[in-house]
Motif scaffolding. Sequence first.
Motif, PDB file in Angstrom:
ATOM      1  N   UNK A 193      11.142   1.965  -0.025  1.00 55.93           N
ATOM      2  CA  UNK A 193      11.003   1.513  -1.406  1.00 55.93           C
ATOM      3  C   UNK A 193      10.067   0.321  -1.576  1.00 55.93           C
ATOM      4  N   UNK A 194       9.435  -0.109  -0.479  1.00 54.02           N
ATOM      5  CA  UNK A 194       8.607  -1.314  -0.539  1.00 54.02           C
ATOM      6  C   UNK A 194       7.157  -0.983  -0.899  1.00 54.02           C
ATOM      7  N   UNK A 195       6.702  -1.541  -2.005  1.00 52.29           N
ATOM      8  CA  UNK A 195       5.341  -1.232  -2.478  1.00 52.29           C
ATOM      9  C   UNK A 195       4.256  -1.682  -1.517  1.00 52.29           C
ATOM     10  N   UNK A 196       4.515  -2.760  -0.755  1.00 51.69           N
ATOM     11  CA  UNK A 196       3.491  -3.221   0.175  1.00 51.69           C
ATOM     12  C   UNK A 196       3.295  -2.237   1.322  1.00 51.69           C
ATOM     13  N   UNK A 197       4.249  -1.309   1.506  1.00 45.65           N
ATOM     14  CA  UNK A 197       4.166  -0.390   2.636  1.00 45.65           C
ATOM     15  C   UNK A 197       3.823   1.039   2.233  1.00 45.65           C
ATOM     16  N   UNK A 198       4.358   1.486   1.080  1.00 40.18           N
ATOM     17  CA  UNK A 198       4.191   2.887   0.727  1.00 40.18           C
ATOM     18  C   UNK A 198       3.606   3.034  -0.669  1.00 40.18           C
ATOM     19  N   UNK A 199       3.088   4.241  -0.929  1.00 39.58           N
ATOM     20  CA  UNK A 199       2.471   4.474  -2.229  1.00 39.58           C
ATOM     21  C   UNK A 199       3.525   4.696  -3.314  1.00 39.58           C
ATOM     22  N   UNK A 200       3.054   4.752  -4.529  1.00 38.99           N
ATOM     23  CA  UNK A 200       3.911   4.843  -5.710  1.00 38.99           C
ATOM     24  C   UNK A 200       4.910   6.000  -5.629  1.00 38.99           C
ATOM     25  N   UNK A 202      -4.928  -4.086  12.646  1.00 40.49           N
ATOM     26  CA  UNK A 202      -5.010  -2.648  12.838  1.00 40.49           C
ATOM     27  C   UNK A 202      -3.687  -2.009  13.187  1.00 40.49           C
ATOM     28  N   UNK A 203      -2.581  -2.649  12.800  1.00 39.12           N
ATOM     29  CA  UNK A 203      -1.278  -2.083  13.122  1.00 39.12           C
ATOM     30  C   UNK A 203      -0.890  -1.026  12.092  1.00 39.12           C
ATOM     31  N   UNK A 204       0.121  -0.213  12.431  1.00 37.70           N
ATOM     32  CA  UNK A 204       0.611   0.752  11.440  1.00 37.70           C
ATOM     33  C   UNK A 204       1.780   0.137  10.674  1.00 37.70           C
ATOM     34  N   UNK A 205       2.332   0.888   9.697  1.00 37.95           N
ATOM     35  CA  UNK A 205       3.293   0.227   8.812  1.00 37.95           C
ATOM     36  C   UNK A 205       4.639  -0.054   9.477  1.00 37.95           C
ATOM     37  N   UNK A 206       4.997   0.755  10.489  1.00 40.29           N
ATOM     38  CA  UNK A 206       6.224   0.444  11.223  1.00 40.29           C
ATOM     39  C   UNK A 206       6.079  -0.893  11.948  1.00 40.29           C
ATOM     40  N   UNK A 207       4.901  -1.078  12.542  1.00 41.02           N
ATOM     41  CA  UNK A 207       4.650  -2.336  13.253  1.00 41.02           C
ATOM     42  C   UNK A 207       4.574  -3.503  12.285  1.00 41.02           C
ATOM     43  N   UNK A 208       3.968  -3.244  11.126  1.00 39.33           N
ATOM     44  CA  UNK A 208       3.891  -4.290  10.110  1.00 39.33           C
ATOM     45  C   UNK A 208       5.299  -4.712   9.696  1.00 39.33           C
TER      46      UNK A 208
END
Lengths: 256, 257
Positions: free
Chosen positions: B88-95, B166-172
Amino acid sequence: MNTIKPKISKPRFTDDTVGLVLRAKSLWHSYNQKNFVLEGVDLDLKEGMSMMVLGRSGSGKTTLIKILAGLIRPSRGQVEYFFDRDATPSSRVVAYIPQNLGLVRNLSAIENVLMGVLGRTPTVATMFGRFRAVDHEQAARLMADLGIGDKIDKKIWHLSGGERQRVAIARALIQNPRLILADEFVSQLDPVTSMEILAMVKKLTQNKIAFLATTHDVLLAKEYADFVVVMRNGKLIMPAAFKDMIIEEIMKDGYE
Amino acid sequence: MSKRFPTGAGIVIIVAILSVASFINLGLLDVSRWGLAFRNLAIFSRELSPPRWDILPVLLPAIWETIQISFAGTILGFLLSLPLAFLGTHTLFNQLITTVARGLVGAIRTVPSILFGIIFVIAVGLGPKAGVLGVALYTVGYLAKIYYEAFEAVDGEVIEAVRSTGCNRLQLFRFAILPETFNTLISQLLFMFEYNIRASTIMGFVGAGGIGYYLVGYVQMLQYQHLMMAIILIFVVIMAIDLVSFRIRARISAPRY
């Protein structure tokens, strides 16, 4: 991810691009479609060169550096990066240090440095906080080189401003970048520490890594950059030139 | 444009009119009823005392079960709310993804805890198992919302700096968002546990385990002295857990720079 991918056009290697790492062509940017923060910025950056962008607050420095780092897409214009040829998988071509460093305060200094290798470490291993031994060694070595070898396991909030700045530099260097972009570099530190850190960066990057920083400190820029450019109202009012030639002009021009 | 009516005064007048209207509609201004109410309350409170201390051996295991329902339900709900908050986090996933995740969380939140109790009593039968599941879902509705809001409040510069490696969103999430919000997550989790003691008590009303079952039974059988004992016990337990939880939360969320 809502990240704005930098528009990296296929670099055309021609005679006039020899030795270039980055070329920005007439960058225009506006956050509100009315006032332009950048008004046609052209910029060439050569391999191993250090450049400082001087400018007052609000002159567009941060916007420029974010565009160069690929964090913002410019309204108009483009940025070309010329390091496809021998970029290895273990190198991130552009490392970025934001104004307030962007360190994760709840983690240790070395964990913050190791974030620089996230892109080349298997995701599952990183989830358990595990990194390759070589990366660990490189992180420890870099931190020792930067004079924070004894602060490896300290949490960020136990570190002083100068030590934090060094952690951020180590995080940039471990990415084996071809270019480091630093916004308001060392601007929150006292003059002595800033000089010390800049000298250190100069030694570590010399002739290998291009370095572009924004600052509002004329003397610092004069002392440590190969090139100084001045930004005013979204324009680079002095094209890249040797610092010795222009520093008097900057003063004369009534900067600040 | 004509002169504008002061907004503040307008709101006060509207609220006043609505309040009086609803008081009248709900019979609150019917004075004759008030006398009756006070008389009944007086009788009721006389019958509440003295509390029946001798039923403690029955109530203690029951309240222990309630505490366990709250604990297990909170932990289960916490585990479910983390992935939902992540999505549900906008910084990680699209609308699209955030809207679906947030819609689910919102839907869960609209269901009252007692209804979850009923649903799970139907699904898995009477007893604490239903209570745990009910509390867990109830927890998801709140924790997931609090968590994705905390995730989004992480300093944008930290996100940018870590993302630029250059990390992916899980790492972020693992290296920037989680450590930056860790204290909030734990402190909200403790608060939820505290709050769920009450929710778990309610679960007993519909037969989903714990002391609530006795509470309802005593009311129905008019055993007010038993009821008084149960209420005192619940009060003591809630105060004790609130106090401990408050102490821990105060330590966790002390600002550090």
